[in-house]
Design an enzyme around this catalytic site. Structure first.
Site, PDB file in Angstrom:
ATOM      1  N   LYS A   1      -1.909  -4.801   6.715  1.00  0.00           N
ATOM      2  CA  LYS A   1      -2.522  -4.369   7.961  1.00  0.00           C
ATOM      3  C   LYS A   1      -2.460  -5.494   8.990  1.00  0.00           C
ATOM      4  CE  LYS A   1      -3.864  -0.210   6.803  1.00  0.00           C
ATOM      5  NZ  LYS A   1      -3.260   0.988   7.449  1.00  0.00           N
TER       6      LYS A   1
ATOM      7  N   LYS B   1       9.013   1.620  18.690  1.00  0.00           N
ATOM      8  CA  LYS B   1       8.186   2.040  17.552  1.00  0.00           C
ATOM      9  C   LYS B   1       6.721   2.126  17.950  1.00  0.00           C
ATOM     10  CE  LYS B   1       6.691   3.202  13.567  1.00  0.00           C
ATOM     11  NZ  LYS B   1       6.540   2.348  12.404  1.00  0.00           N
TER      12      LYS B   1
ATOM     13  N   SER C   1      -1.212   6.623   9.499  1.00  0.00           N
ATOM     14  CA  SER C   1      -1.880   5.524   8.800  1.00  0.00           C
ATOM     15  C   SER C   1      -3.286   5.293   9.341  1.00  0.00           C
ATOM     16  CB  SER C   1      -1.046   4.248   8.902  1.00  0.00           C
ATOM     17  OG  SER C   1      -0.878   3.862  10.246  1.00  0.00           O
TER      18      SER C   1
ATOM     19  N   LEU D   1       2.847   2.673   2.546  1.00  0.00           N
ATOM     20  CA  LEU D   1       4.172   2.464   3.124  1.00  0.00           C
ATOM     21  C   LEU D   1       4.960   1.407   2.362  1.00  0.00           C
ATOM     22  CD1 LEU D   1       6.390   2.844   5.181  1.00  0.00           C
ATOM     23  CD2 LEU D   1       5.111   1.374   6.760  1.00  0.00           C
ATOM     24  N   GLY D   2       4.312   0.289   2.031  1.00  0.00           N
ATOM     25  CA  GLY D   2       5.005  -0.770   1.319  1.00  0.00           C
ATOM     26  C   GLY D   2       5.527  -0.322  -0.026  1.00  0.00           C
TER      27      GLY D   2
ATOM     28  N   ASN E   1       3.219  -2.148  12.024  1.00  0.00           N
ATOM     29  CA  ASN E   1       2.976  -1.436  13.269  1.00  0.00           C
ATOM     30  C   ASN E   1       2.425  -2.378  14.323  1.00  0.00           C
ATOM     31  OD1 ASN E   1       3.734   1.079  12.233  1.00  0.00           O
ATOM     32  ND2 ASN E   1       1.676   1.500  11.477  1.00  0.00           N
TER      33      ASN E   1
ATOM     34  N   GLU F   1       1.610  18.071   5.797  1.00  0.00           N
ATOM     35  CA  GLU F   1       0.411  17.421   5.268  1.00  0.00           C
ATOM     36  C   GLU F   1       0.397  15.905   5.469  1.00  0.00           C
ATOM     37  OE1 GLU F   1       3.204  18.017   1.669  1.00  0.00           O
ATOM     38  OE2 GLU F   1       2.711  19.044   3.549  1.00  0.00           O
TER      39      GLU F   1
ATOM     40  N   GLU G   1      -5.736  -0.204  12.755  1.00  0.00           N
ATOM     41  CA  GLU G   1      -4.912  -1.142  13.515  1.00  0.00           C
ATOM     42  C   GLU G   1      -4.916  -0.823  15.009  1.00  0.00           C
ATOM     43  OE1 GLU G   1      -1.406  -2.613  10.674  1.00  0.00           O
ATOM     44  OE2 GLU G   1      -1.378  -0.457  10.953  1.00  0.00           O
TER      45      GLU G   1
ATOM     46  N   GLY H   1       0.848  -1.174   0.000  1.00  0.00           N
ATOM     47  CA  GLY H   1       0.000   0.000   0.000  1.00  0.00           C
ATOM     48  C   GLY H   1       0.890   1.232   0.000  1.00  0.00           C
TER      49      GLY H   1
END
Length: 316
Positions: A76, A185, A257, A11-12, A102, A253, A269, A9
Site C-alpha cells: 500500500k 494509470k 482495491s 494484486l501482488g 497505484n 463481481e 490509498e 496481497g
C-alpha cells in the site's frame, strides 16, 4: 531472474502467481496467514470460473529470501518507505526495484531508500481480489503492464524484465514516457476507486448507475487538466476512456482495491490517488472540486470505520 513481490496481497499474489505459472523464479513476501496458506497448499488462482494451483515460495521475512534480481513493490502506498526499509535484505549489488503501485510519488520514496540508479517505474492494469488466504481472483485479459526507466531510455534491464512478463503470457510494454504512463494509470484509479469505496459496489452494479459514470468522468477530466498543466503527455485523450478501461476484462463481481480496503476496515490509498490530484491541482492552480469531494467522502468513511472499531473495543 530471481523475483520477489514485496507486498503480496491480492494484486501482488495475482501478478506473482501468473509470473511463476509462466516459469519465472518468484518469491512472495507478505502477511502471515496468506503466506502460510501458500507455503502449505500452494497459491490458488481463479480466472473466470476456473481455479489452478501454482507452487511458489512464500515468506514473511525478507532475510529468508535474501538478495534478488528484481523487487516488484506492491505494498500500500502509505507503507512504501517502512516496507522497503524492512526488506533491505532483498537488495543486492545488482538488484532493480520496480514500483507497480497505484498513485503518484512512490519512485521518489524508493529513490531515497535504495538510490535512483536501482529504481524503475511502472504501472499495471492486472487485477486481483483476495478470496481467502492462499486463494486469489486474477484479471489479466486485456490488462497491460507498462515499465520504463525514469530517464526515458530503453535499457537492457528493462528489456529483460519485459521478456519475463511476456514469457508468462502477460501483456507488457516498455515506455519512454513513464511519467505519462503513471498519470494515465492514475486516471483509471481516479475513475473507479473512490466511487466504488463510497457506494460499496463491485464493478457490475457500479457501472450500471449513470450518475456514477457522470461523476467518474468529471473526476478524470479534472485530473487530466492537472496533468496537462504540469506538462505531462497523456495517452488518454478523453475522460471516458479511463472509465471504460478500468473495467475491461474484469468480471462484474470485481471490487476496486479501495473498496477491498474499506471492507477489511483498513486505510485506503485515497491520498495517493484522488488526493494526489487535489495536491497537484493546488500546485498548478487547477480547481479539483469533484476529487476534493471524493477524498472527503472516503476520509469520512475511514473515520467512521475507526470510530466503530473503537466503540466495539470499549464495549468488549
Amino acid at each position: 531472474m530471481r523475483i520477489c513481490v514485496l507486498g503480496a496481497g491480492a494484486l501482488g499474489s495475482a501478478l506473482g502467481g501468473v509470473l511463476a505459472d509462466g516459469g519465472a523464479d518468484v518469491r512472495l513476501l507478505g502477511r502471515v496467514a496468506h503466506m502460510e496458506a501458500i507455503a502449505q497448499d500452494g497459491l490458488m488462482l481463479r480466472e473466470g470460473q476456473r481455479d489452478r494451483k501454482v507452487r511458489l515460495q512464500a515468506h514473511t521475512d525478507a532475510a529468508a529470501i535474501g538478495a534478488v534480481d528484481l523487487v516488484i513493490v506492491l505494498v500500500k502506498s502509505f507503507h512504501t518507505r517502512e516496507a522497503v526499509m524492512a526488506a533491505r535484505a532483498l537488495v543486492g549489488p545488482e538488484t532493480t526495484v520496480l514500483s507497480l503501485q497505484n498513485g503518484l510519488g512512490h519512485e521518489d520514496v524508493l529513490t531515497e531508500v535504495v538510490g535512483r540508479d536501482r529504481v524503475i517505474a511502472g504501472k499495471t492494469y492486472v487485477g486481483g481480489v483476495m478470496l481467502a488466504p492462499g486463494h486469489v481472483r486474477v484479471g489479466t485479459l486485456g490488462k497491460e503492464t507498462l515499465i520504463g526507466e525514469l530517464d526515458g531510455t530503453v535499457s537492457a534491464r528493462v528489456r529483460r524484465i519485459a521478456a519475463v512478463f511476456e514469457a508468462a503470457g502477460l501483456a507488457i510494454s516498455v515506455s519512454t514516457n513513464i511519467l505519462g504512463v503513471i498519470w494515465d494509470k492514475l486516471l483509471v484509479n481516479v475513475a473507479t476507486g473512490a466511487l466504488s469505496g463510497i457506494t460499496r459496489l463491485p464493478y457490475g452494479p457500479l457501472y450500471a448507475v449513470p450518475e456514477v459514470e457522470e461523476c467518474a468522468i468529471a473526476a478524470v477530466a479534472e485530473a487530466m487538466a492537472v496533468a496537462q498543466a504540469q506538462g505531462v503527455t497523456l495517452a488518454t485523450r478523453d475522460a471516458r476512456e479511463a472509465w471504460v478501461k478500468a473495467a475491461e476484462g474484469l468480471p462484474p463481481e470485481f471490487k476496486a482495491s479501495m473498496l477491498q480496503s474499506l471492507e477489511k476496515g483498513s486505510a485506503t490509498e485515497i491520498d495517493f490517488i484522488n488526493g494526489a490530484v487535489v495536491r497537484w491541482g493546488e500546485r498548478s492552480g487547477v480547481p479539483t472540486p469533484v476529487n476534493r469531494a471524493l477524498v472527503a467522502c472516503i476520509k469520512g468513511i475511514e473515520a467512521s470505520l475507526g470510530r466503530d472499531a473503537a466503540v466495539l473495543e470499549r464495549a468488549a
